[in-house]
Design an enzyme around this catalytic site. Structure first.
Site, PDB file in Angstrom:
ATOM      1  N   ALA A  63       0.866  -1.172   0.000  1.00 14.43           N
ATOM      2  CA  ALA A  63       0.000   0.000   0.000  1.00 14.43           C
ATOM      3  C   ALA A  63       0.907   1.228   0.000  1.00 14.43           C
ATOM      4  CB  ALA A  63      -0.895  -0.017   1.236  1.00 14.43           C
ATOM      5  N   GLY A 108       0.971  -5.142   1.176  1.00 14.13           N
ATOM      6  CA  GLY A 108      -0.246  -5.343   0.382  1.00 14.13           C
ATOM      7  C   GLY A 108       0.009  -6.100  -0.913  1.00 14.13           C
ATOM      8  N   GLU A 111      -0.269  -9.577   0.043  1.00 21.61           N
ATOM      9  CA  GLU A 111      -1.695  -9.801   0.348  1.00 21.61           C
ATOM     10  C   GLU A 111      -2.532  -9.905  -0.929  1.00 21.61           C
ATOM     11  OE1 GLU A 111      -1.615  -6.424   3.073  1.00 21.61           O
ATOM     12  OE2 GLU A 111      -2.432  -7.718   4.628  1.00 21.61           O
ATOM     13  N   GLU A 131       5.084  -4.725   7.460  1.00 17.71           N
ATOM     14  CA  GLU A 131       4.292  -3.700   8.143  1.00 17.71           C
ATOM     15  C   GLU A 131       4.819  -3.331   9.519  1.00 17.71           C
ATOM     16  OE1 GLU A 131       3.043  -6.167   6.360  1.00 17.71           O
ATOM     17  OE2 GLU A 131       1.443  -5.394   5.079  1.00 17.71           O
TER      18      GLU A 131
HETATM   19  C1  HXC Z   1       4.924   4.536  -1.549  1.00 15.86           C
HETATM   20  C2  HXC Z   1       6.738   3.578  -2.554  1.00 15.86           C
HETATM   21  C3  HXC Z   1       6.443   2.333  -1.958  1.00 15.86           C
HETATM   22  C4  HXC Z   1       5.299   2.258  -1.128  1.00 15.86           C
HETATM   23  C5  HXC Z   1       8.216   2.119  -3.126  1.00 15.86           C
HETATM   24  N1  HXC Z   1       7.850   3.402  -3.263  1.00 15.86           N
HETATM   25  N2  HXC Z   1       7.390   1.469  -2.327  1.00 15.86           N
HETATM   26  N3  HXC Z   1       5.989   4.675  -2.345  1.00 15.86           N
HETATM   27  N4  HXC Z   1       4.570   3.389  -0.951  1.00 15.86           N
HETATM   28  N5  HXC Z   1       4.901   1.123  -0.553  1.00 15.86           N
HETATM   29  C6  HXC Z   1       8.508   4.466  -4.052  1.00 15.86           C
HETATM   30  C7  HXC Z   1       9.749   4.983  -3.360  1.00 15.86           C
HETATM   31  O1  HXC Z   1       9.410   5.935  -2.369  1.00 15.86           O
HETATM   32  C8  HXC Z   1      10.480   5.622  -4.519  1.00 15.86           C
HETATM   33  O2  HXC Z   1       9.880   6.855  -4.817  1.00 15.86           O
HETATM   34  C9  HXC Z   1      10.153   4.668  -5.661  1.00 15.86           C
HETATM   35  O3  HXC Z   1       8.996   3.934  -5.264  1.00 15.86           O
HETATM   36  C10 HXC Z   1      11.279   3.684  -5.916  1.00 15.86           C
HETATM   37  O4  HXC Z   1      11.584   3.040  -4.689  1.00 15.86           O
HETATM   38  P1  HXC Z   1      13.071   3.011  -4.069  1.00 15.86           P
HETATM   39  O5  HXC Z   1      12.936   2.823  -2.610  1.00 15.86           O
HETATM   40  O6  HXC Z   1      13.871   4.186  -4.547  1.00 15.86           O
HETATM   41  O7  HXC Z   1      13.639   1.681  -4.776  1.00 15.86           O
HETATM   42  P2  HXC Z   1      14.640   0.627  -4.161  1.00 15.86           P
HETATM   43  O8  HXC Z   1      15.785   1.302  -3.463  1.00 15.86           O
HETATM   44  O9  HXC Z   1      14.952  -0.319  -5.260  1.00 15.86           O
HETATM   45  O10 HXC Z   1      13.815  -0.146  -3.017  1.00 15.86           O
HETATM   46  C11 HXC Z   1      12.670  -0.890  -3.394  1.00 15.86           C
HETATM   47  C12 HXC Z   1      11.860  -1.295  -2.118  1.00 15.86           C
HETATM   48  C13 HXC Z   1      11.589  -0.035  -1.274  1.00 15.86           C
HETATM   49  C14 HXC Z   1      12.652  -2.322  -1.310  1.00 15.86           C
HETATM   50  C15 HXC Z   1      10.567  -1.950  -2.619  1.00 15.86           C
HETATM   51  O11 HXC Z   1      10.981   0.965  -2.109  1.00 15.86           O
HETATM   52  C16 HXC Z   1      10.650  -0.298  -0.122  1.00 15.86           C
HETATM   53  O12 HXC Z   1      11.069  -0.822   0.924  1.00 15.86           O
HETATM   54  N6  HXC Z   1       9.401   0.114  -0.267  1.00 15.86           N
HETATM   55  C17 HXC Z   1       8.408   0.020   0.801  1.00 15.86           C
HETATM   56  C18 HXC Z   1       7.864  -1.405   0.865  1.00 15.86           C
HETATM   57  C19 HXC Z   1       6.870  -1.576   1.999  1.00 15.86           C
HETATM   58  O13 HXC Z   1       7.192  -1.298   3.174  1.00 15.86           O
HETATM   59  N7  HXC Z   1       5.675  -2.037   1.663  1.00 15.86           N
HETATM   60  C20 HXC Z   1       4.607  -2.263   2.638  1.00 15.86           C
HETATM   61  C21 HXC Z   1       3.755  -1.041   2.782  1.00 15.86           C
HETATM   62  S1  HXC Z   1       2.587  -1.208   4.040  1.00 15.86           S
HETATM   63  P3  HXC Z   1      10.790   8.170  -5.051  1.00 15.86           P
HETATM   64  O14 HXC Z   1       9.780   9.259  -5.228  1.00 15.86           O
HETATM   65  O15 HXC Z   1      11.670   8.341  -3.884  1.00 15.86           O
HETATM   66  O16 HXC Z   1      11.539   7.858  -6.320  1.00 15.86           O
HETATM   67  C22 HXC Z   1       1.358  -2.115   3.364  1.00 15.86           C
HETATM   68  C23 HXC Z   1       0.165  -2.303   4.255  1.00 15.86           C
HETATM   69  C24 HXC Z   1      -1.001  -2.931   3.535  1.00 15.86           C
HETATM   70  O17 HXC Z   1       1.431  -2.585   2.285  1.00 15.86           O
HETATM   71  C25 HXC Z   1      -2.271  -2.882   4.378  1.00 15.86           C
HETATM   72  C26 HXC Z   1      -2.848  -1.535   4.559  1.00 15.86           C
HETATM   73  C27 HXC Z   1      -4.132  -1.541   5.332  1.00 15.86           C
END
Ligand code: HXC
Length: 254
Positions: A63, A108, A111, A131
């Site tokens: 998400a 997500g 999920e 998360e």
């Molecule tokens: C918003 C995201 C994102 C996310 C990546 N991006 N994941 N933006 N939400 N979940 C964006 C980054 O901010 C970045 O934007 C661009 O995508 C590229 O990502 P980078 O981090 O620069 O790439 P990289 O270094 O290769 O790392 C990839 C990654 C990392 C390991 C996937 O982006 C990451 O850890 N993302 C978060 C993953 C996460 O925690 N997901 C779970 C979310 S919580 P910019 O603008 O800087 O270029 C969830 C809850 C669900 O899903 C239930 C809700 C009720």
């Protein structure tokens, strides 16, 4: 960019394509996903639905964290329920669903993958429920579906650590059905879809119904439902065609 749906030769393809955020899901993505799922459910011609991420690097990176960052508790609950309802609509699709995971399936994203019936992963795929690293818990069904799919031991390991798991680790845990080389991913998924399409659509639909309902209740209730649906197969021309084709030593036409 967002979610695109194409339907061709009995196969629906839903692509989540938001490259600037590695296909992370904000409200607009979920709204578009629900519209795509509704279109598939209303289209009798669709026999398999495939869910995939656009680009090469990510299935869905979760998400959208920016979108969630300033939510109040009530907004968080509403967001969780909305995502749950979209993913429930996916799991309730009558046709089989396949998640094609070529890269990151995080939060997500995992999920979404486990809301589908089958998961085919590239060797480059990676899975996590990260998360707790963000101070939240899985909220789009992860605490429930992951536990049912891979058991409480592995589900708790994924959820408590937030660690990333490789495609091969995911295979060992039963999180994915198959791992294939990255360049053969689409070919393998197409072959799998064709294999499903060659079967009786009515049989597959009823089998999915028996499995899904059975998972939610007791063994006895599940067996009763199986018997009723088994009987129902004999009201369908597909049963006659399938068995006649066997007797006539030819391939059935469904
Ligand atoms: C918003 C995201 C994102 C996310 C990546 N991006 N994941 N933006 N939400 N979940 C964006 C980054 O901010 C970045 O934007 C661009 O995508 C590229 O990502 P980078 O981090 O620069 O790439 P990289 O270094 O290769 O790392 C990839 C990654 C990392 C390991 C996937 O982006 C990451 O850890 N993302 C978060 C993953 C996460 O925690 N997901 C779970 C979310 S919580 P910019 O603008 O800087 O270029 C969830 C809850 C669900 O899903 C239930 C809700 C009720």
């Amino acid at each position: 960019m967002g979610v695109t749906l194409t339907i061709d030769q009995h196969i629906a393809r839903v692509v989540i394509d938001r490259p600037e955020a590695l296909n992370a899901m904000n409200e607009s993505v979920l709204v578009q996903m629900k519209q795509a799922v509704d279109s598939i459910q209303n289209n009798e011609n669709v026999r398999v639905a495939i869910f995939m991420g656009g680009g090469v690097k990510s299935f869905v990176a979760g998400a959208d964290i920016n979108y969630m960052s300033s939510m109040t508790p009530l907004e968080g609950e509403k967001w969780g329920k909305f995502g749950q309802s979209v993913f429930m609509a996916i799991s309730e699709l009558r046709c089989p669903t396949i998640a094609v995971i070529q890269g990151y399936a995080l939060g997500g994203g995992t999920e979404l993958a486990i809301s589908c019936d089958l998961r085919i992963a590239s060797e480059k795929a990676c899975f996590a429920q990260p998360e707790v690293k963000l101070g939240i818990i899985p909220g789009f069904g992860g605490t429930q579906r992951l536990t049912r799919l891979i058991g409480p031991g592995y589900a708790k390991q994924m959820i408590f650590t937030g660690d990333q798991f490789s495609a091969l680790q995911a295979l060992a845990m039963g999180l994915v059905n198959e791992v294939v080389s990255h360049d053969k991913l689409i070919e393998r998924v197409d072959a799998l879809a064709q294999s499903i399409i060659s079967g009786s659509p009515n049989g597959i639909r009823l089998a999915k119904e028996a499995i899904e309902h059975g998972l939610q209740g007791s063994l006895n209730k599940g067996l009763q439902l199986e018997a009723a649906l088994f009987g129902l197969c004999f009201a369908s021309p597909e049963q006659r065609e399938g068995m006649t084709a066997f007797v006539e030593k030819r391939k059935p036409k469904f």
